[in-house]
Design a protein around this motif. Structure first.
Motif, PDB file in Angstrom:
ATOM      1  N   THR A 165       0.851  -1.196   0.000  1.00 32.79           N
ATOM      2  CA  THR A 165       0.000   0.000   0.000  1.00 32.79           C
ATOM      3  C   THR A 165       0.883   1.240   0.000  1.00 32.79           C
ATOM      4  OG1 THR A 165      -1.680  -1.203   1.272  1.00 32.79           O
ATOM      5  CG2 THR A 165      -1.882   1.192   1.164  1.00 32.79           C
ATOM      6  N   GLU A 166       0.965   1.901  -1.158  1.00 32.67           N
ATOM      7  CA  GLU A 166       1.787   3.091  -1.314  1.00 32.67           C
ATOM      8  C   GLU A 166       0.956   4.218  -1.923  1.00 32.67           C
ATOM      9  OE1 GLU A 166       6.295   1.667  -2.139  1.00 32.67           O
ATOM     10  OE2 GLU A 166       4.877   1.290  -3.747  1.00 32.67           O
ATOM     11  N   PHE A 167       1.335   5.441  -1.625  1.00 32.18           N
ATOM     12  CA  PHE A 167       0.589   6.598  -2.120  1.00 32.18           C
ATOM     13  C   PHE A 167       1.540   7.628  -2.725  1.00 32.18           C
ATOM     14  CE2 PHE A 167      -1.912   4.796   1.316  1.00 32.18           C
ATOM     15  CZ  PHE A 167      -3.211   4.826   0.828  1.00 32.18           C
ATOM     16  N   ILE A 168       0.976   8.388  -3.667  1.00 33.20           N
ATOM     17  CA  ILE A 168       1.639   9.601  -4.132  1.00 33.20           C
ATOM     18  C   ILE A 168       0.606  10.731  -4.055  1.00 33.20           C
ATOM     19  CG2 ILE A 168       3.216   8.406  -5.679  1.00 33.20           C
ATOM     20  CD1 ILE A 168       1.340   9.421  -7.984  1.00 33.20           C
ATOM     21  N   GLY A 169       1.083  11.947  -3.953  1.00 34.20           N
ATOM     22  CA  GLY A 169       0.168  13.074  -3.850  1.00 34.20           C
ATOM     23  C   GLY A 169      -0.080  13.722  -5.204  1.00 34.20           C
ATOM     24  N   LEU A 170      -1.342  13.851  -5.590  1.00 32.49           N
ATOM     25  CA  LEU A 170      -1.721  14.544  -6.816  1.00 32.49           C
ATOM     26  C   LEU A 170      -2.809  15.556  -6.486  1.00 32.49           C
ATOM     27  CD1 LEU A 170      -1.912  11.653  -9.477  1.00 32.49           C
ATOM     28  CD2 LEU A 170      -0.143  13.414  -9.256  1.00 32.49           C
ATOM     29  N   ALA A 171      -2.468  16.841  -6.647  1.00 30.63           N
ATOM     30  CA  ALA A 171      -3.411  17.936  -6.385  1.00 30.63           C
ATOM     31  C   ALA A 171      -3.973  17.866  -4.965  1.00 30.63           C
ATOM     32  CB  ALA A 171      -4.543  17.914  -7.410  1.00 30.63           C
TER      33      ALA A 171
END
Length: 413
Positions: free
Chosen positions: A359-365
């Motif tokens: 479970t990984e995330f990146i930030g978009l807007a």
């Protein structure tokens, strides 16, 4: 247009050489799956009454299904005396002990420990682990909300919803799925077969200067280019789906069972932090679709590169180099903690355990997007941009248009 796409598909891909390579790669893939079974599974020791394979399936009837205290106590009543007797490594090493299931006390302990005690322990305690993760995420939501950190609030809310309620209620055989989910070899075969198939899509007509003649046809120019792109897309997607089916059938055949497909994805230890909540057979379908998207994206890049070549050799070398870059960088991505490196390489969609296993995330807007979602969006975007570039670079059927214009002028006069 449908007839033109069908014609291009048969002309480009329904060739003996393509079919031979497809068959050859399928056979190689099956041999590789068979070697995976015999190299890594301890249940590949035959069907003798005292083999691990026979003993495992005899015991399996007693422990499969819902995990209960009764089953756990019964398993421990068999395993614990064996573990105690072999703790100091002074027990007999005889292999013909009639009181042992496999003929050897160490072998009995090992099969119970590897295939029953440790898996059942993991299944039983996973609910506690998932509950801790969910509760920690819930606490983080409160803390970050007080600090006004909206992004972290949203991310932890996603984590809470993802892990809340996770539970492994039943025990089932999952070894086959473990090796199936970690099997990447067929992805390389798919990539090279698609490379071999699409590299000559535009080049074959340039070598004979047929591309100039096609510009005089009403169906030439951009129509022909679009038909070739559509035919190539159908080909690579079909190849990707075909090998996904071959993979699944091959593992089921050589491992001898499809048992365990109803277990949740996180029942496999490598997927304990899985980014999706689905069972194993559902993930098999999802994986096939995602692999098709990854192969399609890379094939569109290969097609775009091949448009600049006048003979087959130059684009083939360039596309082969691009494919090696995708594979080499993709193979090392599992060691990287930077999610962006996985997202921008479409090969990660072929070896999609890299994306879905964590479970990984990146930030978009300001919004948290899971890495697998971002990778899919990026791959589709790259594919669409490649198609747009090919359509813009392709020539119009100007000769035919000029001739029609002259005919119209004559008719009006």
């Amino acid at each position: 247009m449908t007839r033109l796409i069908k014609y291009e598909f048969y002309k480009l891909f329904c060739k003996r050489s393509i079919l031979v390579v497809l068959l050859l790669f399928s056979v190689i893939n099956l041999f590789k799956i068979n070697s995976e079974f015999h190299s890594y599974s301890y249940l590949a020791d035959g069907n003798d009454s005292r083999s691990w394979n026979s003993v495992y399936w005899q015991l399996y009837e007693n422990y499969k299904g819902e995990i209960t205290a009764e089953k756990i106590n019964h398993l421990l009543s068999i395993y614990q005396p064996l573990a105690d007797a072999t703790a100091d490594m002074t027990a007999s090493t005889a292999k013909d002990n009639l009181n042992m299931m496999t003929g050897n006390i160490y072998s009995d302990r090992n099969i119970l420990e590897k295939y029953y005690v440790k898996p059942m322990e993991y299944f039983y305690h996973y609910r506690t682990y998932a509950l801790k993760v969910a509760e920690r995420a819930k606490e983080n939501v409160v803390v970050y909300k007080e600090r006004g950190q909206t992004y972290e609030v949203r991310k932890n809310s996603v984590i809470y919803n993802l892990y809340s309620g996770r539970n492994i209620k039943a025990f089932a055989y999952e070894e086959m799925y473990n090796y199936y989910l970690n099997y990447d070899f067929s992805g390389i075969l798919v990539l090279f077969l698609c490379l071999y198939g699409v590299v000559s899509t535009f080049v074959c007509e340039k070598e004979t200067q047929m591309d100039m003649l096609l510009l005089t046809s009403p169906g030439g120019g951009k129509k022909t280019t679009f038909a070739k792109i559509a035919a190539a897309s159908l080909f690579v997607i079909s190849v990707a789906i075909w090998f996904s089916v071959v993979d699944y059938i091959g593992f089921v055949y050589f491992f001898g069972t499809a048992e365990g497909g109803g277990l949740p994805l996180y029942a496999v230890r490598n997927f304990s932090t899985a980014a999706v909540n689905c069972n194993l057979w559902q993930y098999a379908i999802l994986s096939a679709v995602i692999r098709a998207v990854g192969v399609w994206t890379m094939s569109m890049v290969f097609l775009l590169i091949s448009m600049f070549g006048r003979n087959a050799l130059v684009p083939f070398v360039a596309d082969f180099g691009a494919a090696l870059c995708f594979i080499i960088t993709g193979a090392s991505q599992s060691c990287f903690s930077n999610a962006w490196l996985k997202i921008i390489n479409p090969y990660s969609l072929l070896a999609n355990r890299i994306l879905f296993g964590k479970t990984e995330f990146i930030g978009l807007a300001g919004y948290p997007v899971q890495s697998f979602q971002a990778a899919i969006i990026f791959a589709i975007t790259v594919g669409v941009v490649s198609i747009t570039a090919m359509m813009m670079l392709s020539k119009r059927n100007s000769y035919c248009r000029e001739r029609r214009t002259k005919c119209l002028d004559l008719c009006t006069k």
